[in-house]
Design a protein around this motif. Structure first.
Motif, PDB file in Angstrom:
ATOM      1  N   ASN A 287       0.777  -1.756   0.271  1.00  0.00           N
ATOM      2  CA  ASN A 287      -0.081   0.189  -0.500  1.00  0.00           C
ATOM      3  C   ASN A 287       0.495   1.336   0.461  1.00  0.00           C
ATOM      4  O   ASN A 287       0.543   1.956   0.463  1.00  0.00           O
ATOM      5  CB  ASN A 287      -0.847   0.373   1.438  1.00  0.00           C
ATOM      6  N   ASN A 288       1.650   1.505  -1.119  1.00  0.00           N
ATOM      7  CA  ASN A 288       2.487   2.821  -1.250  1.00  0.00           C
ATOM      8  C   ASN A 288       3.147   1.917  -2.229  1.00  0.00           C
ATOM      9  O   ASN A 288       3.086   1.264  -2.948  1.00  0.00           O
ATOM     10  CB  ASN A 288       4.303   2.425   0.106  1.00  0.00           C
TER      11      ASN A 288
ATOM     12  N   ASN B 159       9.369   6.073  -5.540  1.00  0.00           N
ATOM     13  CA  ASN B 159       8.293   5.912  -6.283  1.00  0.00           C
ATOM     14  C   ASN B 159       9.022   6.867  -7.911  1.00  0.00           C
ATOM     15  O   ASN B 159      10.722   6.321  -7.767  1.00  0.00           O
ATOM     16  CB  ASN B 159       7.426   7.341  -6.685  1.00  0.00           C
ATOM     17  N   PHE B 160       8.626   6.516  -9.005  1.00  0.00           N
ATOM     18  CA  PHE B 160       9.714   6.362 -10.524  1.00  0.00           C
ATOM     19  C   PHE B 160       9.487   7.816 -10.834  1.00  0.00           C
ATOM     20  O   PHE B 160      11.052   8.224 -10.996  1.00  0.00           O
ATOM     21  CB  PHE B 160       8.174   6.289 -11.226  1.00  0.00           C
TER      22      PHE B 160
ATOM     23  N   TYR C 225       7.275  -4.996  -7.517  1.00  0.00           N
ATOM     24  CA  TYR C 225       7.218  -4.725  -6.003  1.00  0.00           C
ATOM     25  C   TYR C 225       6.610  -6.256  -5.271  1.00  0.00           C
ATOM     26  O   TYR C 225       7.162  -6.785  -5.287  1.00  0.00           O
ATOM     27  CB  TYR C 225       4.835  -4.467  -5.451  1.00  0.00           C
ATOM     28  N   LEU C 226       6.913  -6.172  -3.820  1.00  0.00           N
ATOM     29  CA  LEU C 226       7.262  -6.567  -2.981  1.00  0.00           C
ATOM     30  C   LEU C 226       5.261  -7.105  -3.060  1.00  0.00           C
ATOM     31  O   LEU C 226       4.848  -6.385  -2.849  1.00  0.00           O
ATOM     32  CB  LEU C 226       7.368  -6.180  -1.490  1.00  0.00           C
ATOM     33  N   VAL C 227       5.235  -8.221  -2.634  1.00  0.00           N
ATOM     34  CA  VAL C 227       3.961  -8.900  -2.627  1.00  0.00           C
ATOM     35  C   VAL C 227       3.643  -8.417  -0.569  1.00  0.00           C
ATOM     36  O   VAL C 227       3.584  -8.173  -0.116  1.00  0.00           O
ATOM     37  CB  VAL C 227       4.124 -10.421  -2.735  1.00  0.00           C
ATOM     38  N   PRO C 228       2.419  -7.963  -0.938  1.00  0.00           N
ATOM     39  CA  PRO C 228       1.342  -7.130   0.168  1.00  0.00           C
ATOM     40  C   PRO C 228       1.829  -8.125   0.973  1.00  0.00           C
ATOM     41  O   PRO C 228       1.800  -7.151   3.011  1.00  0.00           O
ATOM     42  CB  PRO C 228      -0.159  -7.871  -0.043  1.00  0.00           C
TER      43      PRO C 228
END
Length: 227
Positions: free
Chosen positions: A12-13, A71-72, A109-112
């Motif tokens: 969630n980020n 972020n990008f 991404y890391l999985v949640p």
């Protein structure tokens, strides 16, 4: 109707990880590693290095490094700063590029359900396992995959460092990083796990979503935060 195309949830980020894999010329591997250990402090002043490893088994003359970005826009700013960093360009990039045969990168991404972990101590080895899953993303295979990972964790022979799901690169790819005390400790643990009915059941359930998998045994470089 289109639920089978959903990629499913992520953290969630906006944080993501850039995975970089370089193939080094066989005769230049020692020289490349020495350069990394000597000059990579110039690179890490710009952004956070998660880990830097060389492949020992499963691949040869290959290095893997993972970078964390907010972020990008953060990555864009870092890449711009690096291009204008004369020390970095002159002391590392210019002499290092002739040593490299091929470069590859992915964004993941890391999985949640996973936070980035750390080994309980220094001096172990890392296993990098890549799973090519069937199209559909975690919405399709996430629950079964998580169960298989947890089954291995619960055996206690290995430490989970991170589970990454690609956003750019070959899609539906999952990279799992494990830490073990030694290659022999891993081998003994794997042997026991394959005789554990809970692990066997979880793996059998998850492989129906699997197309292929491969792994590498990695050794951390001196400059790697994960040692």
């Amino acid at each position: 109707v289109l639920s089978f195309l959903a990629t499913g949830p992520r953290q969630n980020n906006s944080i993501f990880y850039e995975i970089r894999i370089y193939d080094i010329k066989p005769s230049k591997m020692k020289e490349f590693v020495e350069m990394v250990n000597k000059y990579f402090y110039l690179r890490t002043t710009h952004s956070e290095l998660v880990g830097f490893w060389s492949a020992e088994l499963g691949a040869m003359n290959k290095v893997v490094h993972v970078w964390k970005y907010d972020n990008f826009a953060h990555r864009t700013a870092v890449r711009h700063a690096l291009a204008n960093d004369k020390d970095w360009q002159g002391k590392f990039i210019s002499p290092a590029l002739p040593l490299i045969e091929k470069q590859h990168n992915e964004v993941a991404y890391l999985v949640p359900w996973c936070q980035l972990g750390k080994p309980p101590k220094e001096g172990g080895v890392y296993e990098w396992v890549t799973f090519q899953m069937k199209p559909g993303g975690p919405a399709l295979w996430g629950e079964a995959f998580q169960a298989a990972i947890n089954a291995h964790i619960n055996t206690g022979y290995t430490k989970l460092i991170g589970v990454f799901h690609t956003e750019y690169g070959l899609l539906n790819t999952v990279h799992v990083i494990w830490w073990n005390e030694s290659p022999d400790h891993r081998a003994a643990g794997r042997h026991s796990a394959h005789e554990d009915a809970r692990v066997v059941a979880a793996v059998r359930d998850s492989v129906r979503f699997l197309d292929s998998q491969q792994n590498m045994l990695l050794i951390p470089l001196q400059c790697s935060p994960l040692k």
